[in-house]
Design an enzyme around this catalytic site. Structure first.
Site, mmCIF file in Angstrom:
data_model
loop_
_atom_site.group_PDB
_atom_site.id
_atom_site.type_symbol
_atom_site.label_atom_id
_atom_site.label_comp_id
_atom_site.label_asym_id
_atom_site.label_seq_id
_atom_site.Cartn_x
_atom_site.Cartn_y
_atom_site.Cartn_z
ATOM 1 C CB THR A 16 -4.454 -12.519 74.794
ATOM 2 O OG1 THR A 16 -5.597 -12.296 74.010
ATOM 3 C CG2 THR A 16 -4.273 -13.867 75.428
ATOM 4 C CG ASP A 60 -10.113 -10.083 70.178
ATOM 5 O OD1 ASP A 60 -9.693 -11.075 70.554
ATOM 6 O OD2 ASP A 60 -9.453 -8.743 69.671
ATOM 7 C CB SER A 61 -7.609 -4.626 71.580
ATOM 8 O OG SER A 61 -6.737 -5.259 70.237
ATOM 9 C CB SER A 62 -10.248 -6.816 67.355
ATOM 10 O OG SER A 62 -9.171 -7.780 67.198
ATOM 11 C CB THR A 168 4.118 -0.489 65.503
ATOM 12 O OG1 THR A 168 4.176 1.154 65.092
ATOM 13 C CG2 THR A 168 3.459 -0.962 64.410
ATOM 14 C CB THR A 279 7.426 6.515 56.083
ATOM 15 O OG1 THR A 279 8.318 5.179 55.653
ATOM 16 C CG2 THR A 279 8.255 6.250 57.550
ATOM 17 C CD GLN A 280 4.110 1.703 51.653
ATOM 18 O OE1 GLN A 280 5.043 0.332 51.124
ATOM 19 N NE2 GLN A 280 3.097 1.512 50.806
ATOM 20 C CB CYS A 281 10.062 2.356 56.714
ATOM 21 S SG CYS A 281 10.243 1.884 54.340
HETATM 22 N N1 ASP Z 1 -7.024 -10.536 69.978
HETATM 23 C C1 ASP Z 1 -6.453 -10.150 71.487
HETATM 24 C C2 ASP Z 1 -6.502 -8.453 71.744
HETATM 25 O O1 ASP Z 1 -6.184 -7.995 70.657
HETATM 26 C C3 ASP Z 1 -5.314 -10.171 71.260
HETATM 27 C C4 ASP Z 1 -4.140 -9.930 72.701
HETATM 28 O O2 ASP Z 1 -4.858 -10.012 73.610
HETATM 29 O O3 ASP Z 1 -3.166 -10.432 72.766
HETATM 30 O O4 ASP Z 1 -7.864 -8.401 71.848
#
Ligand code: ASP
Length: 343
Positions: A16, A60-62, A168, A279-281
């Site tokens: 972003t 996009d980091s996804s 996280t 852990t999920q926590c």
């Molecule tokens: N979807 C964006 C990414 O991770 C969100 C961001 O940059 O904060 O590339």
């Protein structure tokens, strides 16, 4: 004393921070990195020299994956001697995964690698990008007797510097998008930039910087939930080439005591699949043996992820599998800190 200004390399991977809105669809997409610098003339005022490099096609980091992690460490290795610090601009979505992976891939780091990004694009009036970027560069430039103060992979976001492999992403809305619940922050940016020296990683003196590129992603992640079925667990465990399963358990590392569940894990371990308990926590960690519902996991040889984040456990598993350690060494190394990622 030399008055040499620190040399900082900005590595733009996407996210972003450097995105623009598509006029037609309104969706955000990555744009040319050179435009990013034009947006922040303040960078020229900083007391350091800045050079930039960018992914050929910012992402996009996804879309992040281990091949891109190798690209990042390649860049750092190529410019390691020429620069005093590195600032990696990265999307926030998977930044904690990348910061964790890079921390394992760079051994005996003696310079700062600071990951940062933003919740709003740099061109947005209310952007958080400028503060994040400017302070990250200042942090990467911090020196004492011409030696960098920070010698580890960190993540800077919204006035706090964290150890990267302890973070996280906790919020998709707030500017404070990250937290590090099991390790104190390393620095805070207020009127002054305050570094918590006592929490910084101190690399072993005179050990040579080493880059690891081999990662094995034949792993799986399974979050337990009440009602999980045998067929679901068995499908995961029967994934072809599976070498490790990270189990996100309840509380301090607890899970169902149903026989089918324990038998399936036992069989997987006898087939040389590492089973890792995290852990999920978001805070606290695994303490197998504290309850009956975790004691049996300990006895069948499940590995304790202690207070590690899931992101860090994934990165460490890929890293240790890539090193082809024996099952015993894998377990031993998993349960001790290699880069300050675990208590
Ligand atoms: N979807 C964006 C990414 O991770 C969100 C961001 O940059 O904060 O590339």
């Amino acid at each position: 004393m030399s008055d040499k200004k620190p040399n900082i390399l900005l590595v733009y991977t996407g996210g972003t921070i450097g995105m623009v809105k598509d006029a037609e669809t309104g969706a955000l997409h990555a744009f040319n990195f050179n435009n990013l610098l034009k947006q922040i003339p303040e960078l020229k005022l900083l007391d350091c020299k800045i050079e930039t490099t960018s992914f050929k096609n910012p992402i996009d980091s996804s879309n992040m994956n281990p091949e891109y992690w190798v690209q990042i460490v390649d860049t750092i290795e190529r410019y390691y001697d020429a620069f005093d610090g590195f600032v990696v601009l990265h999307g926030s979505d998977t930044m904690s995964y990348t910061a964790s992976a890079i921390s394992f891939m760079l051994e005996n780091l003696s310079k700062p690698v600071v990951f940062t990004g933003a919740q709003l694009p740099i061109g947005d009036l209310r952007t958080d990008a400028k503060e994040n970027l400017i302070t990250s560069i200042q942090i990467a430039s911090l020196q004492e007797n011409n030696v960098p103060i920070i010698k580890e992979v960190c993540l800077y976001f919204e006035y706090k510097l964290y150890r990267g492999n302890r973070t996280t992403k906790i919020n998709a809305e707030h500017f404070q998008a990250f937290n590090s619940l099991n390790y104190p922050y390393l620095a805070e940016s207020g009127v002054h930039l305050k570094v918590k020296h006592e929490y910084l990683l101190r690399p072993t003196l005179n050990s040579t910087f080493k880059v690891h590129r081999k990662l094995d992603n034949n792993i799986a992640l399974l979050k337990l939930f009440p009602g999980i079925t045998p067929s679901y667990l068995n499908n995961v465990l029967n994934t072809p080439n599976l070498k490790a399963l990270i189990l996100e358990t309840y509380g301090s590392g607890n899970c169902t005591t149903d026989t089918w569940f324990l038998e399936a894990l036992k069989e997987a371990i006898s087939n040389n699949i590492h089973i890792i308990n995290v852990t999920q926590c978001v805070g606290g960690g695994v303490n197998m043996g504290q309850y009956e519902t975790s004691n049996h996991l300990k006895h069948i040889g499940v590995i304790s992820g202690k207070d590690m984040t899931t992101e860090s456990a994934i990165a460490k598993t890929m890293y240790l599998l890539g090193k082809l350690e024996s099952p015993e060494l894998f377990k031993n190394k998993f349960e001790i800190p290699l880069r300050g990622e675990i208590a």
